[in-house]
Scaffold this motif. Sequence first.
Motif, PDB file in Angstrom:
ATOM      1  N   SER A  25       0.833  -1.193   0.000  1.00 26.89           N
ATOM      2  CA  SER A  25       0.000   0.000   0.000  1.00 26.89           C
ATOM      3  C   SER A  25       0.872   1.248   0.000  1.00 26.89           C
ATOM      4  O   SER A  25       2.075   1.174   0.278  1.00 26.89           O
ATOM      5  CB  SER A  25      -0.930   0.023   1.221  1.00 26.89           C
ATOM      6  OG  SER A  25      -0.184   0.050   2.415  1.00 26.89           O
ATOM      7  N   PHE A  27       1.498   3.249  -2.663  1.00 23.97           N
ATOM      8  CA  PHE A  27       2.100   3.575  -3.949  1.00 23.97           C
ATOM      9  C   PHE A  27       1.296   2.870  -5.035  1.00 23.97           C
ATOM     10  O   PHE A  27       0.427   2.038  -4.739  1.00 23.97           O
ATOM     11  CB  PHE A  27       3.573   3.150  -3.992  1.00 23.97           C
ATOM     12  CG  PHE A  27       3.797   1.662  -3.858  1.00 23.97           C
ATOM     13  CD1 PHE A  27       3.776   1.058  -2.605  1.00 23.97           C
ATOM     14  CD2 PHE A  27       4.046   0.872  -4.964  1.00 23.97           C
ATOM     15  CE1 PHE A  27       3.987  -0.296  -2.456  1.00 23.97           C
ATOM     16  CE2 PHE A  27       4.251  -0.494  -4.830  1.00 23.97           C
ATOM     17  CZ  PHE A  27       4.215  -1.078  -3.582  1.00 23.97           C
ATOM     18  N   THR A  28       1.605   3.202  -6.293  1.00 22.75           N
ATOM     19  CA  THR A  28       0.900   2.590  -7.418  1.00 22.75           C
ATOM     20  C   THR A  28       1.530   1.238  -7.709  1.00 22.75           C
ATOM     21  O   THR A  28       2.572   1.152  -8.371  1.00 22.75           O
ATOM     22  CB  THR A  28       0.951   3.495  -8.651  1.00 22.75           C
ATOM     23  OG1 THR A  28       0.438   4.792  -8.308  1.00 22.75           O
ATOM     24  CG2 THR A  28       0.111   2.904  -9.775  1.00 22.75           C
ATOM     25  N   PHE A  29       0.914   0.204  -7.217  1.00 19.16           N
ATOM     26  CA  PHE A  29       1.485  -1.148  -7.251  1.00 19.16           C
ATOM     27  C   PHE A  29       1.737  -1.625  -8.684  1.00 19.16           C
ATOM     28  O   PHE A  29       2.744  -2.269  -8.959  1.00 19.16           O
ATOM     29  CB  PHE A  29       0.530  -2.100  -6.529  1.00 19.16           C
ATOM     30  CG  PHE A  29       1.059  -3.474  -6.312  1.00 19.16           C
ATOM     31  CD1 PHE A  29       0.547  -4.550  -7.018  1.00 19.16           C
ATOM     32  CD2 PHE A  29       2.062  -3.713  -5.386  1.00 19.16           C
ATOM     33  CE1 PHE A  29       1.019  -5.833  -6.815  1.00 19.16           C
ATOM     34  CE2 PHE A  29       2.556  -4.995  -5.170  1.00 19.16           C
ATOM     35  CZ  PHE A  29       2.028  -6.054  -5.888  1.00 19.16           C
ATOM     36  N   SER A  30       0.855  -1.297  -9.604  1.00 18.37           N
ATOM     37  CA  SER A  30       0.958  -1.823 -10.961  1.00 18.37           C
ATOM     38  C   SER A  30       2.134  -1.248 -11.742  1.00 18.37           C
ATOM     39  O   SER A  30       2.516  -1.795 -12.776  1.00 18.37           O
ATOM     40  CB  SER A  30      -0.338  -1.564 -11.724  1.00 18.37           C
ATOM     41  OG  SER A  30      -0.583  -0.178 -11.812  1.00 18.37           O
ATOM     42  N   THR A  31       2.717  -0.160 -11.260  1.00 17.24           N
ATOM     43  CA  THR A  31       3.855   0.446 -11.959  1.00 17.24           C
ATOM     44  C   THR A  31       5.184   0.187 -11.258  1.00 17.24           C
ATOM     45  O   THR A  31       6.206   0.768 -11.624  1.00 17.24           O
ATOM     46  CB  THR A  31       3.659   1.958 -12.130  1.00 17.24           C
ATOM     47  OG1 THR A  31       3.590   2.574 -10.836  1.00 17.24           O
ATOM     48  CG2 THR A  31       2.399   2.261 -12.918  1.00 17.24           C
ATOM     49  N   GLY A  53       6.482  -4.607 -13.230  1.00 17.11           N
ATOM     50  CA  GLY A  53       5.247  -3.961 -12.800  1.00 17.11           C
ATOM     51  C   GLY A  53       3.987  -4.630 -13.334  1.00 17.11           C
ATOM     52  O   GLY A  53       3.013  -4.818 -12.601  1.00 17.11           O
ATOM     53  N   ASN A  74      -2.170  -7.166  -9.463  1.00 13.72           N
ATOM     54  CA  ASN A  74      -2.250  -5.701  -9.462  1.00 13.72           C
ATOM     55  C   ASN A  74      -3.624  -5.179  -9.046  1.00 13.72           C
ATOM     56  O   ASN A  74      -3.752  -4.016  -8.685  1.00 13.72           O
ATOM     57  CB  ASN A  74      -1.845  -5.149 -10.820  1.00 13.72           C
ATOM     58  CG  ASN A  74      -0.343  -5.240 -11.054  1.00 13.72           C
ATOM     59  OD1 ASN A  74       0.445  -5.292 -10.109  1.00 13.72           O
ATOM     60  ND2 ASN A  74       0.064  -5.283 -12.316  1.00 13.72           N
ATOM     61  N   ASN A  77      -3.195  -5.592  -5.135  1.00 10.10           N
ATOM     62  CA  ASN A  77      -1.949  -5.052  -4.558  1.00 10.10           C
ATOM     63  C   ASN A  77      -1.222  -6.099  -3.711  1.00 10.10           C
ATOM     64  O   ASN A  77      -0.773  -5.800  -2.586  1.00 10.10           O
ATOM     65  CB  ASN A  77      -2.235  -3.803  -3.716  1.00 10.10           C
ATOM     66  CG  ASN A  77      -2.550  -2.590  -4.559  1.00 10.10           C
ATOM     67  OD1 ASN A  77      -2.675  -2.679  -5.768  1.00 10.10           O
ATOM     68  ND2 ASN A  77      -2.688  -1.456  -3.911  1.00 10.10           N
ATOM     69  N   LYS A  98      10.269  -3.392  -2.868  1.00 13.90           N
ATOM     70  CA  LYS A  98       9.691  -2.593  -3.954  1.00 13.90           C
ATOM     71  C   LYS A  98      10.825  -1.854  -4.677  1.00 13.90           C
ATOM     72  O   LYS A  98      11.716  -1.284  -4.048  1.00 13.90           O
ATOM     73  CB  LYS A  98       8.711  -1.569  -3.373  1.00 13.90           C
ATOM     74  CG  LYS A  98       8.259  -0.496  -4.358  1.00 13.90           C
ATOM     75  CD  LYS A  98       7.570   0.638  -3.643  1.00 13.90           C
ATOM     76  CE  LYS A  98       7.354   1.840  -4.558  1.00 13.90           C
ATOM     77  NZ  LYS A  98       8.637   2.464  -4.949  1.00 13.90           N
ATOM     78  N   SER A 102       9.393   0.208 -13.065  1.00 18.26           N
ATOM     79  CA  SER A 102       8.492  -0.893 -13.405  1.00 18.26           C
ATOM     80  C   SER A 102       9.201  -2.076 -14.056  1.00 18.26           C
ATOM     81  O   SER A 102       8.631  -3.148 -14.179  1.00 18.26           O
ATOM     82  CB  SER A 102       7.376  -0.399 -14.325  1.00 18.26           C
ATOM     83  OG  SER A 102       7.922   0.040 -15.555  1.00 18.26           O
TER      84      SER A 102
END
Length: 124
Positions: A25, A27-31, A53, A74, A77, A98, A102
């Motif tokens: 959590s 941040f933008t997990f998919s990137t 990513g 994604n 998450n 992390k 990506s």
Amino acid sequence: QVQLVESGGGLVQPGGSLTLSCAASGFTFSTAAMGWVRQAPEKELEWVSTINGLGDSTSYSDSVKGRFTISKDNAENTLTLQMNSLKPEDSAVYFCVKYPVSVILQDRFAYDSRGQGTQVTVSS
């Protein structure tokens, strides 16, 4: 604020399986490329695996290739490490990490965040 929370560790017999999860959590997990590193007592930190990513490209250390599978959801998450055919030498604290990009970096230790870790013990 980035948060990485690992779960799923425990005691397993040699040859057994475990599934580690990392709830992410902040941040933008998919990137973000994600990965796992581990550290056994009195040993250096060891890179285990990385996933990009999108989740469609992976990389593994020679020591776990063919036995471990990394994946990321994604939508949820969540990062997962499926560990099969476990050996005593796999015993370690496993950390979810992390990366700031990506793609899978050549420098496997260029991550910018790390979770608190979960203990995996492989023993009869």
